[in-house]
Scaffold this active site. Sequence first.
Site, short mmCIF file in Angstrom:
data_model
loop_
_atom_site.label_atom_id
_atom_site.label_comp_id
_atom_site.label_asym_id
_atom_site.label_seq_id
_atom_site.Cartn_x
_atom_site.Cartn_y
_atom_site.Cartn_z
N LYS A 1 -23.46 19.18 0.71
CA LYS A 1 -24.85 18.90 1.05
C LYS A 1 -25.73 19.71 0.11
O LYS A 1 -25.71 20.95 0.12
CB LYS A 1 -25.11 19.29 2.51
CG LYS A 1 -26.55 19.13 2.96
CD LYS A 1 -27.05 17.72 2.82
CE LYS A 1 -26.62 16.83 3.94
NZ LYS A 1 -27.03 15.42 3.73
N HIS B 1 -21.61 7.54 6.72
CA HIS B 1 -22.53 8.66 6.93
C HIS B 1 -22.24 9.33 8.27
O HIS B 1 -21.67 8.72 9.17
CB HIS B 1 -23.96 8.09 6.91
CG HIS B 1 -25.01 9.03 7.40
ND1 HIS B 1 -25.56 8.96 8.66
CD2 HIS B 1 -25.62 10.07 6.79
CE1 HIS B 1 -26.48 9.91 8.80
NE2 HIS B 1 -26.54 10.59 7.69
MG LIG Z 1 -26.76 11.47 2.82
#
Ligand SMILES: [Mg+2]
Length: 417
Positions: A187, A314
């Site tokens: 991330k 996701h």
């Molecule tokens: Mg994403």
Amino acid sequence: VVIQDLVITPVAFHDPPLLNVWGTHEPLALRVIVQLVTDDGVVGLGEAPGGSALLARLLAVREHLVGMDVFALGRIESVVHHALGPHTGLGDRLATFAPIEVACLDAQGRLLDRPVSDLLGGAVRERVDFAAYLFYKWSHHPDPGATGSGPSDGEPDAWGAALDPDGIVAQARLLVDRYGFGSLKLKGGVYAPDIEIDTIAALRDAFPDHPLRLDPNGAWTVETSIDAARRLSGTLEYLEDPTLGIEGMSAVAAATDIPLATNMCVVGFDDLPAAVRQDAVAIVLGDHHAWGGMRRVVELGRLCRTWNLGLSMHSNSHLGISLAAMTHLAAVTPTLDYACDTHYPWNSGDDIIVGGPLPIEGGSVAVPTGAGLGVELDEERLHVLHEQYLSLGGGERDDTGYRRRIEPGFDPAVPRW
Ligand SMILES: [Mg+2]
């Protein structure tokens, strides 16, 4: 077999201080658990993102579903759309239907004594690969006492800090050792691109054979994205949402050989024509919670194949009901051949399914073979997590507000670099 009631329970569960472009994960993350009770006594389970808006929508549609055939998914979907009305956006209506669809499929599977994957056409794989989801991370929550538990102020949690490339490599090592993950996703959008590119390089050195992904969540301008993509060339399986919007992604895609993926500029079927026309993305990240249920993501898989797009999955912070649903869905979707995202290792210690967390072994989850989703709800744990929710006095996810308690000037605006 008809729906007798829909029991909707908001819950809160512990979440580490994970950093993202908007701020920091708070000590408690929110979800909603749906129990769909049939007149046969069978109960189907669903799980949805938390927050008061979706909770209110689920409560609003509840009475309209009582008395409906649990197999009548098309009609149930249209009743949900009708009950919420056209003033509720399509995405919000689909997000409301999604956990109800999952709960109906779970109930159907229990009634027929078949796994949900069979109801969706049958699993094409016995195990589903997931990726290690790496986050830059504080060592501990600054004020865990506010939520009743967690390490005391200053004492690192079980994961420790990950504030630089070495910290992320150590975190990846821990996740790979513990769960056997064969793919790594970072991330991004947290630090300047130089640091995140250095982090990817460090991961490449430490894990030469693991496919790597980076997701800056639209934190970069088109120019920054093109420059970063040039420097990342050859290291990434895909680059996820470096910049915002189909136009911007299209400009980046034209300038790099790295496949671009998205869960931000293609979030529904309506976005597909423009994305395809402008060649903006190579991979779509589906999510049954956002796309309107598992059957719609199966349809998405067929459309992706038609246009030669890849399909990946996701994830948001979630519990085991969602993981079971994600696993059944990925199992029946032949084109979903990337390791799926999951936050589960960060949150599974607080799970609400009987027997503890679903095991992730060799980086994959076995497709449950029991009836329905193949998981049972631990009512006592549900009660504990609901009490945790009540202790918050309701609430919304607020990553930005939480970060500002430590960094008062934090600005979540993007593009940032
Ligand atoms: Mg994403």
